[in-house]
Design a protein around this motif. Sequence first.
Motif, mmCIF file in Angstrom:
data_model
loop_
_atom_site.group_PDB
_atom_site.id
_atom_site.type_symbol
_atom_site.label_atom_id
_atom_site.label_comp_id
_atom_site.label_asym_id
_atom_site.label_seq_id
_atom_site.Cartn_x
_atom_site.Cartn_y
_atom_site.Cartn_z
ATOM 1 N N ARG A 1 0.880 -1.172 0.000
ATOM 2 C CA ARG A 1 0.000 0.000 0.000
ATOM 3 C C ARG A 1 0.914 1.217 0.000
ATOM 4 N N ASN B 1 -3.101 3.691 4.836
ATOM 5 C CA ASN B 1 -4.364 2.946 4.859
ATOM 6 C C ASN B 1 -5.089 3.070 3.531
ATOM 7 N N ASP C 1 -0.817 -6.044 8.965
ATOM 8 C CA ASP C 1 -0.004 -4.924 8.470
ATOM 9 C C ASP C 1 1.447 -5.156 8.843
ATOM 10 N N GLU D 1 0.316 -4.492 13.030
ATOM 11 C CA GLU D 1 -0.977 -4.732 13.675
ATOM 12 C C GLU D 1 -1.727 -5.807 12.914
ATOM 13 N N ASN E 1 -5.673 -6.923 11.754
ATOM 14 C CA ASN E 1 -7.068 -6.477 11.623
ATOM 15 C C ASN E 1 -7.986 -7.689 11.626
HETATM 16 MG MG MG Z 1 -3.638 -0.741 9.769
#
Ligand code: MG
Lengths: 279, 62
Positions: free
Chosen positions: A191, A199, A234, A247, A249
């Motif tokens: 990303r 994000n 991530d 992290e 999700n």
């Molecule tokens: Mg994130």
Amino acid sequence: MLSVLLSRLRVEEKALLEELDRRHVAYEVLDTRTLAFRLDELDLPYQGALCREVSHHRAHYAARLLEHAGVPVVNSAAAIALCGDKLLTTLALRRAGLPTPRTLVTLTAEAAIGELPSFGYPAVVKPVVGSWGRLAARLSDDEAAQGVLEHRAALPGAHQHITYIQQFVGRPGRDIRGLVAGEEVLGAVYRTATHWRTNTARDAVTSLCPVDADLEKILLDTAAAVGPGVYGIDVLEDADGALYVNEVNHTPEFHGAAEVLGTGLADRYVNYVLDQVKS
Amino acid sequence: MEKGDGLMALSCPECESEVSPPEPVRQHEVLECPDCRAELEVIAVEPVVLALAPEIEEDWGE
Ligand SMILES: [Mg+2]
Ligand SMILES: Nc1ncnc2c1ncn2[C@@H]1O[C@H](COP(=O)(O)OP(=O)(O)O)[C@@H](O)[C@H]1O
Ligand SMILES: [Zn+2]
């Protein structure tokens, strides 16, 4: 019958419901905003539940209640509780020996101000519960840190005063989102954004990230550390290419990844869910 | 399930401009009004009814 917990129908929920329709799986959408549970009469007609609720707290408690009624939920309440909290996630990852960014935690915002000069800059402060890059701030020096932390101290929620700070891991403007279902890596994307927060909800652009053995191991070890489920993980790279798990999700969005990895993601997601709830 | 075909002219509850939901439209889907950019939630599908979507809360996300 399957139940699908949600309130806001995002692209991902639409794709998952389409996938269920395509397979003629019987399901009922449960709007978490109107659910009511009488704990003395908990007899639910569901064989399992797919949790796609956008609110972390509603997702967590809805999953707890369904599990209490004997309905298996993907992701599980335990996974939601763990991954919804960045500090608890980091503790679980560290316990499992995964590489995570250097982290400073204080239980008031003020306490961090005195620690940061020796912790070092740039650093990143973010809410323990939160997403989409919201309220994440990059701290470049003492002055910036003092300003942001004073603001955090003035925030009304007691939760916002738990102060979670990481070293900034740069390569600014790019991170990796890996998608995992159970013991399978569904794929990974870079990303990239002009902002340091990459994000997809902030309009980062996705491109294919090859899953080499290192990345695959990190993704699978991370999923194993937080327990079985479907996750968006991530991962940050430093200037030397070393990887750090940032992290996890628990209700991953994947519309950005799907642009690169194709439409099979919802299919494999649903495979995993049906596998887990099969009696 | 929870799908409807509502190809009728709908108006934005915020600014009254015309909004046309995608086909098929599903309950709980969120659309953006092309004019005022308000987020609109499909709260019923047969017929389609739009309402202002709730504000994002601090625990929302992935
Ligand atoms: Mg994130
Ligand atoms: N320690 C860090 N170093 C560098 N970039 C970071 C760091 N923490 C977060 N970011 C950037 O900010 C984005 C959002 O942070 P993240 O921890 O994933 O929280 P959220 O739950 O809001 O997505 C990440 O995708 C990444 O681009
Ligand atoms: Zn409008």
